[in-house]
Scaffold this motif. Structure first.
Motif, PDB file in Angstrom:
ATOM      1  N   ARG A  24       0.823 -54.590  49.867  1.00 56.88           N
ATOM      2  CA  ARG A  24      -0.631 -54.760  49.899  1.00 56.88           C
ATOM      3  C   ARG A  24      -1.096 -55.606  51.068  1.00 56.88           C
ATOM      4  O   ARG A  24      -2.093 -55.288  51.724  1.00 56.88           O
ATOM      5  N   VAL A  25      -0.381 -56.694  51.345  1.00 57.07           N
ATOM      6  CA  VAL A  25      -0.828 -57.646  52.363  1.00 57.07           C
ATOM      7  C   VAL A  25      -0.258 -57.315  53.744  1.00 57.07           C
ATOM      8  O   VAL A  25      -0.975 -57.348  54.741  1.00 57.07           O
ATOM      9  N   ASN A  26       1.027 -56.994  53.803  1.00 60.06           N
ATOM     10  CA  ASN A  26       1.676 -56.763  55.096  1.00 60.06           C
ATOM     11  C   ASN A  26       1.855 -55.295  55.445  1.00 60.06           C
ATOM     12  O   ASN A  26       2.206 -54.958  56.579  1.00 60.06           O
ATOM     13  N   LEU A 126       6.506 -57.559  70.387  1.00 55.93           N
ATOM     14  CA  LEU A 126       7.448 -57.449  69.279  1.00 55.93           C
ATOM     15  C   LEU A 126       8.423 -56.300  69.489  1.00 55.93           C
ATOM     16  O   LEU A 126       9.629 -56.424  69.233  1.00 55.93           O
ATOM     17  N   LYS A 127       7.913 -55.176  69.966  1.00 61.46           N
ATOM     18  CA  LYS A 127       8.793 -54.031  70.217  1.00 61.46           C
ATOM     19  C   LYS A 127       9.782 -54.341  71.333  1.00 61.46           C
ATOM     20  O   LYS A 127      10.948 -53.917  71.269  1.00 61.46           O
ATOM     21  N   PRO A 158       3.694 -57.463  61.198  1.00 63.86           N
ATOM     22  CA  PRO A 158       5.018 -57.896  60.751  1.00 63.86           C
ATOM     23  C   PRO A 158       6.098 -57.286  61.642  1.00 63.86           C
ATOM     24  O   PRO A 158       6.024 -56.104  61.993  1.00 63.86           O
ATOM     25  N   LEU A 159       7.083 -58.083  62.002  1.00 70.13           N
ATOM     26  CA  LEU A 159       8.122 -57.581  62.896  1.00 70.13           C
ATOM     27  C   LEU A 159       8.821 -56.365  62.307  1.00 70.13           C
ATOM     28  O   LEU A 159       9.155 -55.413  63.024  1.00 70.13           O
ATOM     29  N   ALA A 160       9.060 -56.373  61.010  1.00 68.23           N
ATOM     30  CA  ALA A 160       9.750 -55.247  60.379  1.00 68.23           C
ATOM     31  C   ALA A 160       8.987 -53.936  60.520  1.00 68.23           C
ATOM     32  O   ALA A 160       9.585 -52.857  60.487  1.00 68.23           O
ATOM     33  N   SER A 161       7.666 -54.018  60.710  1.00 67.91           N
ATOM     34  CA  SER A 161       6.851 -52.800  60.802  1.00 67.91           C
ATOM     35  C   SER A 161       6.970 -52.119  62.155  1.00 67.91           C
ATOM     36  O   SER A 161       6.569 -50.961  62.303  1.00 67.91           O
ATOM     37  N   VAL A 162       7.525 -52.798  63.146  1.00 73.92           N
ATOM     38  CA  VAL A 162       7.611 -52.219  64.493  1.00 73.92           C
ATOM     39  C   VAL A 162       9.034 -52.206  65.036  1.00 73.92           C
ATOM     40  O   VAL A 162       9.265 -51.763  66.157  1.00 73.92           O
TER      41      VAL A 162
END
Length: 338
Positions: A24-26, A126-127, A158-162
């Motif tokens: 929901r948040v990230n 980040l990428k 969020p780093l995990a998202s990219v």
């Protein structure tokens, strides 16, 4: 009065609350086995790093970084720093990052948004960091405790998202978002689509009790926080932005000081310009405290080279207390610089 994992269903309910919060948040999806509740981010650090590093290993850190990561790196092995560029809002220098990698490098840590500078890394940065880690085959660790505190509508990624298929160990906590630092409630989220750190994940899950489980009564409060709304954050950010703007303006008006405007979190990292009577930032902060009773951390605590001759100010007090602080700081600098 029992351990949370001994009470039927409680551990599962807490994990489900954290999973829901991450979605929901990230906007990040995790499986239940990829979530590990911890006693705040400090508990996450105690749990994770002894499984990541051995004597002689190196931990890559931004300069500056948050003090506990420097400390844990040097305790377990060696903390190695790469440059962030102050003139560009403390953005990481990717080429310097590449130069600092050795066969002993085991992981790279970022604090995103950044403590102590307030830098917010954009998606491109980040990428780029993830690409470097992927090329060299080591995991990323991202402390994202300030992720909801961004200004001017800037988006937190969020780093995990990219990161694609690069493993990311994210550390987070309710401490800042819900003003609950004393509750010691947080979690680790593990992004590992290729199962590159599967063995590490199993070790973290097996040893979570060693790092300290969340006390059972507080688990209920933790679930209420993770399941609850985040509407209050907007008001917090509005107030923090006003304090950030004041801090940035006042610091840059004081002779001998300069500061980059933070994009997120609630810290500013002023520089003490050359020409003062102090040998280093340690002497500056000691002199400041002795003269004005203002206690600040010297920049050298946070790094090795690029953080030197700086100091950190959290702009959490209200406008009136901040103005009194800057009045004292201004009078001190004028008296010392003549």
């Amino acid at each position: 009065n029992m351990y949370p994992n001994r009470l039927e269903g409680l551990d599962t309910r807490l994990t489900e609350s954290i999973l829901s919060w991450e979605r929901r948040v990230n906007g990040v999806q995790y499986a239940p086995e990829e979530i590990i509740p911890t006693q705040g981010v400090a508990g996450a650090i105690r749990l994770a790093f002894p499984h990541i590093m051995e004597p002689g290993d190196e931990l890559l850190l931004t300069d500056p970084t948050y003090i506990p990561y420097k400390r844990i790196g040097n305790t377990l092995g060696k903390a190695t720093f790469f440059r962030t560029i102050e003139e560009e809002g403390w953005t990481p220098d990717i080429e310097d990052l590449r130069r600092k990698i050795t066969p002993k490098t085991k992981a790279l840590v970022i604090i995103h948004p950044q403590n102590p500078t307030g830098c917010l890394y954009d998606e491109k940065t980040l990428k780029a960091i993830a690409d470097v880690a992927g090329e060299h085959g080591f995991p990323l660790i991202s402390d994202e405790i300030y992720g909801l505190f961004t200004y001017e509508g800037a988006r937190f990624h969020p780093l995990a998202s990219v990161a694609g298929d690069v493993p990311v160990i994210t550390m987070n906590s309710i401490s800042k978002h819900y003003v609950a630092t004393g509750w010691r409630i947080g979690h680790i989220s593990i992004h590992d689509t290729g199962n590159m750190i599967g063995e590490l994940k199993e070790k973290l899950r097996a040893d979570r009790a060693v790092a300290g489980a969340i006390p059972t009564p507080l688990v209920y409060g933790a679930m209420a926080a993770y399941d609850g709304p985040t509407d209050h954050i907007r008001g917090m950010v509005e107030r923090l932005k006003e304090r950030r703007d004041l801090s940035h303006r006042r610091l840059n008006e004081i002779p001998g000081l300069s500061a980059t405007k933070p994009q997120a979190a609630f810290f500013i990292f002023p520089k003490v310009d050359d020409g003062g009577p102090w040998r280093d930032d340690l002497e500056f902060t000691r002199d400041l405290k002795a003269e004005t009773r203002l206690a600040v951390n010297p920049g050298s605590f946070y790094g090795e080279q690029y953080s030197v001759n700086h100091f950190r100010i959290p702009y959490l007090p209200g406008i009136d207390p901040l103005n009194r602080i800057f009045d004292k700081l201004e009078a001190f600098m004028k008296s010392r610089l003549g």
